[in-house]
Design an enzyme around this catalytic site. Structure first.
Site: not given
Ligand code: NDP
Length: 452
Positions: A43, A48, A51, A178, A182, A435, A440
């Protein structure tokens, strides 16, 4: 039997540090903590915090365009990445210092080494020292995982993005979660020609589909190229760029490829399997409702357990662990109705169920409105805002609240209080509108747009 420590924590991220601190200062426990990298964990050091600072930096380009559209005379220059990066590094150093200091002040003994578990009550540091502890807490977090395709050694992950020598001119971001979404917004805002490839049909899978559609459209309107149903098949390095091939055998060239394809729990090489600690198929440490692993003297919290991978959740798991293990007050962490924000541009704030998940659970009513907010409608900016409530027909309770708008993260924190308290649609309706604001609309939506 006497131990060197009451508690030994492995991992100095948000969850581990909080648990160590509270166990030492509130419960009077003798606590040791080992961290192999930097204090603050994902984080603070590579997630976080940096980022969000990059999100702030990236929004000024649009803000300047908008200011000009409002009548300001602004002469814009370029964005100086190296100046920002040095400032960012300084801030992260400061925060790491704060974390170290908090631990020191609480009386936690820290060790800047990797630690492994070598017995039910024994940890070994990388320098060979061993300590015994009545309880061991695993708080080792997670790590970016890369797809298993040729050439991924040429790709960076979110770990490296903060340390680039220079911003690329053209980047490919792979993934639709995410982190991918982002960073697409951040890099686009900083002037990088940004392309996102996602293997599924719509980014942010698992979230409310209507909200994801509004976000994806907004991202595209801001200039991000999103290709869905497209995945990376191969990366090849050429002299000055990376040639990538997608799963449809199309080729393209980028200065940088970033994989944001999920994260893996950091459970490997800790000695857990040897001790019979159960992991799931993804490598997450399996825990009971009180964060206890299959070995009673070992607990685990945060991303290494792959429950809900968010900093505030890890912190709460850490506090509940201290109640359970050190205050004779068994407390399961509450994983229900957790508000969260995705710092895409436009931003998304959400709590509770998506429309799709709610409909699978029970009959619902959906109240939703999309509109152009006053500040951007005035300057003919195409940005659209979504305010949405998913309501139980039976109890009238708000099952889900979804906001896509600037400041949605701030709004959902407030709306989340009401939703967590069990507010009904009629409770929302009884609140007078503020408002003119965007939010709202949350208290003025009269008729459902969908039922059933
Ligand atoms: P996520 O699990 O959110 O997303 C992973 C993405 O990668 C998905 O779109 C997934 O596709 C894709 N993916 C997975 N494997 C492959 C592959 N082999 N080839 C191509 N695409 C693939 O993970 P993130 O890394 O984005 O984030 C990790 C975690 O960190 C989040 O789940 C969240 O909990 C936390 N986080 C929270 C944030 C916040 O609160 N603002 C900000 C950043 C991270 P598919 O959908 O098809 O599975």
């Amino acid at each position: 039997m006497s131990f060197d420590f009451d508690l030994f924590v492995i991992g100095g991220g948000s969850g581990g540090v909080r648990a160590a601190r509270v166990a030492a200062s509130d419960a009077g426990a003798k606590v040791g903590l080992a961290e192999e990298s930097r204090y603050g964990g994902t984080c603070v050091i590579r997630g976080c915090v940096p980022k969000k600072l990059m999100v702030f930096a990236s929004t000024y380009s649009l803000a300047m365009d908008q200011a000009m559209a409002y009548g300001w005379d602004i002469k814009t220059g370029g964005f100086h990445w190296s100046a920002f990066r040095s400032k960012l590094e300084g801030e992260l150093d400061r925060l790491e210092g704060v974390y170290r200091n908090l631990l020191k002040k609480s009386g936690v003994k820290t060790y800047d080494f990797r630690a492994t578990v070598v017995g039910p009550n024994t940890v070994r540091l990388a320098d060979g020292r061993e300590f015994t502890a009545k309880i061991i807490l695993l708080a080792t977090g997670g790590w970016p995982s890369l797809p298993n395709i040729p050439g991924t050694e040429h790709a960076i992950t979110s770990n490296e993005i903060f340390h680039l020598d220079a911003l690329p001119k053209r980047i490919l971001i792979v993934g639709g979660g995410y982190i991918a979404c982002e960073f697409a917004g951040i890099l686009n805002g900083l002037g990088v020609d940004t392309h996102l490839w996602y293997r599924g049909t719509q980014v942010l899978r698992g979230f409310d589909v209507e909200a994801c559609d509004v976000i994806a459209k907004g991202m595209q309107e801001r200039g991000i190229s999103i290709l869905t149903e497209t995945n990376l098949a191969k990366i090849e390095k050429s002299s000055d760029s990376f040639k990538v091939t997608d799963t449809h055998a199309r080729e393209a060239s980028f200065d940088l490829v970033m994989c944001a394809t999920g994260r893996t729990p950091n459970s490997g090489g800790l000695g857990l399997e040897k001790l019979g600690i159960t992991l799931d198929r993804a490598g997450a440490v399996k825990v009971d409702a009180y964060s206890k692993t299959s070995l009673p003297s070992v607990y685990a919290i945060g991303d290494v357990t792959n429950r809900i991978n968010l900093t505030p959740v890890a912190i709460r798991e850490g506090m509940a662990f201290v109640e359970t293990a050190f205050k004779d007050n068994p407390t399961p962490p509450d994983h229900s109705l957790i508000p969260s924000a995705v710092f895409t541009q436009p931003e998304y704030g959400t709590i509770g169920l998506s429309e799709e998940d709610a409909r699978n659970q029970e009959p619902i009513e959906v109240y939703a409105t999309t509109f152009k907010p006053m500040n951007t409608a005035f300057i003919a900016d195409p940005q659209i805002v979504l305010m949405k409530l998913v309501v139980s027909q039976a109890t009238r309770k708000i099952l889900g609240c979804h906001i896509v708008a600037d400041g949605a993260g701030e709004m959902i924190q407030m709306a989340g209080i009401a939703v967590k308290m069990g507010a009904t649609k009629e409770d929302f309706d009884r609140v007078c509108a503020v408002h003119p604001t965007m939010s709202e609309e949350l208290v003025t939506m009269k008729s459902p747009v969908r039922k059933g």
